[in-house]
Design an enzyme around this catalytic site. Structure first.
Site, mmCIF file in Angstrom:
data_model
loop_
_atom_site.group_PDB
_atom_site.id
_atom_site.type_symbol
_atom_site.label_atom_id
_atom_site.label_comp_id
_atom_site.label_asym_id
_atom_site.label_seq_id
_atom_site.Cartn_x
_atom_site.Cartn_y
_atom_site.Cartn_z
ATOM 1 N N HIS A 1 73.471 -3.567 41.455
ATOM 2 C CA HIS A 1 73.775 -3.493 40.018
ATOM 3 C C HIS A 1 73.826 -2.015 39.629
ATOM 4 O O HIS A 1 72.932 -1.259 39.999
ATOM 5 C CB HIS A 1 72.696 -4.232 39.226
ATOM 6 N N ARG B 1 76.636 -1.920 28.383
ATOM 7 C CA ARG B 1 77.970 -1.323 28.580
ATOM 8 C C ARG B 1 79.036 -2.196 27.935
ATOM 9 O O ARG B 1 80.013 -1.699 27.404
ATOM 10 C CB ARG B 1 78.246 -1.128 30.079
#
Lengths: 542, 226
Positions: free
Chosen positions: A320, A340
């Protein structure tokens, strides 16, 4: 008072100085050629020293992570000659192995379809990666979206290696699963008019990730666990499976469980077994930290492989992009992609962006590794860890004050404990192991190559190809948990009764190990990681 | 890097462990391979509720072992399990909200208002407030106030009225989410399309596409704007 030491604060100043420019800055998506080059140069899967070919079993000769190969090349924890297969302790229609979201879903559906179900799990019911999932569940529920688009994003994100029938099943069932969860009483984020809130994830061309604040997995897990209790489905905790049992026709016919607290084994005979044991994060591939829960030790892969089920894409591990790199106490913990997806940016030591933040995870992680390792643009912590900034303040700037508190209360709370105010200050991040993209190969009903053995969720392979998209894991466990639960109940009803129980597959596997010259050393499955110190272990003389 | 060791007492037994560790990492550094009392290691699962005291302070302190840094001379124990009362129910068969609540969990009426639950919550929730909201039928408020609960068990362990606030809250949230909130139209529409087979052709077409054609439409697909 800031939780960042002075030397790190200088870089935060530069990040603040570029914020206005970055808000306007558009970084184009990478071309297929740029993607291939970036992965090859920087993705940990391409480190030659990280993998080796496995010497035995159905995938003999294929390269996989060293840490997994160590376990696949391990001998079973049981001596088959010492196990009394005449003494059956429990007899059920469907045995579900694993107490995360996939297992509980499978148990509920098998029960709904009339099966007598027993769920067994290594830790507590719900102690699993599901409960840690923050971002949410991907499904094409919006008018501007479609299952077709979800299919395209998923298979492209998987580098076109996904099994197509599985992607088809995934995107087709995804909106149905969202409805199912809503009807069970899961508390999705909604707009004032009741519509579901959706966010972006990397590689998804539409906003399609449905969240429950930043505790989506916790919300789904506690609702499903509650429903399992309401249905009075029997659960055994602290009872991992150490070996599958086949019958004399080679069909799966049960399993041997270990009571972790008393050391006693029990034999469960089952018409069908559903593996939902999750992933491998606690093996720490390439020595990365992991976001995974304590029990993620590849147990299901090991026992299925020993029984003859092939694995798919086990050389594709997901890192990740945004694991916490500071404070030290939070090292490797998940910082959700939804940040994000709602506008937070990745920024280097000079205050510059270096990748479109909504590229897929394999590319975004590779870009962070390139920035830190190759370009020396990382930010260094006092303990020598390096990372890049995740500029979270942009979320409130773009979405209005209060958005961070509303959608990301968990992140706000956890960093506040360490004196970091994510409304103003960025988070330091570096890639962390997150997911196994592959696993035991299944078909669209969750069937493995072994009759009577089903698999669902992270332990299974083929759905995600070589790289999973954000939001596609929660949907995977529910879609295939439901499919496997139903299919296993139907199989259990219709299949001929099991023949005599057998552990001959374990004997054969042990012979194959011996013939390959592999001495009896490590036993598998691992069951629990050991984070004690070597100094302590060396002095356990007895 | 030279480590500074500090003393802690695990269930009364003294160990010296490096400063700066969380309680969980200190347990492991001391030599414990945990079976219970360890789950997600990230503050979500509630497996590692811990109670401790420090010398000179009569107050009981709490934290999650995976999230709480050690302090010198703390003496601690994990509470890896608590025998909590959970009512069984079928959300398709329940009646009025407050009647159902009192039927399933009559003990909620025994809340003394002492606020011990708030003092003990590692998530800094105020169970007293969400229990009060639930009792007066304000399920939306109770759902919202209780949402961050990780069901670690500490509030139930300390409640003099013997409530299990987190199981009450879970019932309230499920009731609210299923029965009080409306089902969004866009979800109903999409589900009807799928069960009506409206997307089958498009999915069959893309599933049958050769890889080159698939790669081309993948690269050319349009993105919704951030």
């Amino acid at each position: 008072m800031s939780g960042y030491p002075n030397e790190m604060r200088a870089s935060i100043k530069r990040l603040e100085a570029t914020r206005a420019f970055r808000l306007q800055q558009d970084i184009p998506r990478l071309t297929p050629e740029q993607k291939a080059q970036l992965l090859e140069q920087c993705h940990p899967d391409f480190r030659p020293e990280g993998m080796r070919p496995v010497r035995v079993g159905p995938n003999k000769g294929q390269r996989m992570q060293n840490e997994l190969v160590d376990l696949l090349e391990g001998y079973g924890r049981l001596d088959p000659d010492r196990v009394d297969l005449q003494r059956v302790d429990r007899d059920v229609d469907v045995l579900v192995v694993g107490g995360g979201g996939g297992g509980v879903t499978a148990a509920l559906l098998a029960h709904e379809h009339g099966a007598r179900v027993l769920l067994t799990t290594k830790l507590r019911l719900g102690d699993a990666n599901t409960i840690m999932a923050e971002g949410g569940i991907a499904a094409a529920t919006q008018p501007n979206d479609s299952p077709y688009r979800h299919y395209l994003d998923t298979i492209g994100g998987g580098r076109f290696q996904n099994k197509r029938e599985l992607v088809h099943a995934l995107v087709h069932d995804a909106p149905l699963v969202v409805e199912w969860l809503k009807d069970l009483g899961a508390m999705f984020d909604t707009h004032p008019n009741g519509d579901l809130v959706v966010s972006f994830a990397g590689g998804q061309c539409r906003r399609r990730v449905h969240s429950c604040k930043d505790l989506s997995g916790l919300e789904f897990m506690r609702v499903l666990r509650d429903e399992l209790y309401n249905k009075r489905i029997e659960v055994l905790e602290f009872s991992p499976v150490v070996e599958l049992v086949l019958d004399d026709h080679g069909r799966c016919a049960g399993a041997i469980l270990l009571n972790l607290e008393t050391g006693e084994h029990t034999l469960v005979r089952a018409r069908a077994v559903i593996l939902a044991t999750g992933g491998i994060g606690r093996l720490h591939p390439n020595q990365f930290p992991t976001t995974n829960h304590y029990g993620a030790t590849a147990d299901g892969l090991v026992i299925a492989y020993r029984a003859g089920a092939p694995l798919l894409h086990m050389d594709a591990i997901q890192y990740h992009p945004t694991g916490a790199a500071w404070p030290e106490q939070m090292l490797g913990q998940l910082i959700t992609e939804a940040l994000r997806g709602n506008g937070a940016q990745l920024v280097n030591v000079d205050g510059d962006r270096f990748i479109n933040e909504l590229e897929t995870r394999d590319l975004t992680s590779s870009a962070i590794i390139r920035e830190v390792r190759d370009r020396k643009k990382g930010i260094r912590t006092p303990t020598g860890m390096e990372g890049v900034w995740l500029d979270t303040a942009l979320i409130d700037i773009r979405g209005g004050a209060g958005k961070l508190d509303r959608m990301f209360a968990g992140i706000v709370h956890r960093f506040k404990e360490y004196g970091i105010d994510v409304h103003k200050e960025p988070i330091l991040v570096f890639p962390t192991q997150h997911y196994q993209n592959g696993g035991v190969e299944i078909d669209a009903l969750g069937r493995t190559s072994i009759m009577g053995l089903f698999a669902a969720g992270e332990v299974s392979g083929g759905v995600q190809g070589r790289n999973r998209l954000g939001g596609n894991s929660l949907v995977d466990i529910f879609v295939f948990g439901r499919r496997a639960g139903k299919a296993a109940a139907e199989y259990a009803r219709e299949a001929a009764p099991a023949g005599s129980l057998s552990l001959d597959h374990v004997r054969r596997y042990h012979r194959e190990l011996a013939e390959a010259g592999i001495p009896k050393g490590k036993l598998s499955p691992m069951l629990l990681p050991d984070y004690t110190r070597p100094e302590v272990r060396e002095r356990r003389y007895s | 890097m030279a480590e500074t060791l500090i003393p802690i007492y695990i269930m009364g037994k003294r160990y010296e462990v490096p400063e700066g560790l969380t309680i969980m990492k200190a347990l492991e550094w001391a030599g414990y391979q945990l079976i219970r009392g360890c789950g997600c290691r990230g503050g979500f699962c509630g497996a590692c509720a811990t109670v401790y005291r420090v010398p000179g302070d009569y107050r009981l302190k709490v934290g999650l072992a995976c999230q709480t840094p050690i302090v010198p001379d703390m003496y601690l124990t994990e509470l890896p399990f608590f025998p909590a009362n959970k009512a069984l129910y079928d959300l398709d068969q329940v009646g009025d909200r407050v009647d159902t609540l009192l039927e399933l969990y009559p003990e909620v009426a025994r809340c003394l208002g002492c606020n011990t639950c708030t003092k003990v919550c590692p998530q800094k929730l105020k169970p007293i407030d969400y229990i009060a909201a639930a009792l007066r039928g304000d399920f939306p408020r109770a759902a919202d106030l209780s949402f961050d609960c990780i069901m670690c068990g500490l509030c139930a362990a300390r409640c003099p009225g013997e409530l299990v606030p987190y199981n009450v809250a879970l019932f309230v949230r499920r009731y609210y989410s299923k029965l009080i909130r409306i089902k969004p139209q866009h979800l109903k529409d999409r589900v009807a399309e799928i069960t009506g087979g409206q997307h089958d052709q498009a999915l069959a077409d893309i599933a049958a596409m050769d890889e080159e054609a698939l790669k081309k439409i993948y690269v050319e697909r349009d993105f919704e704007k951030l």
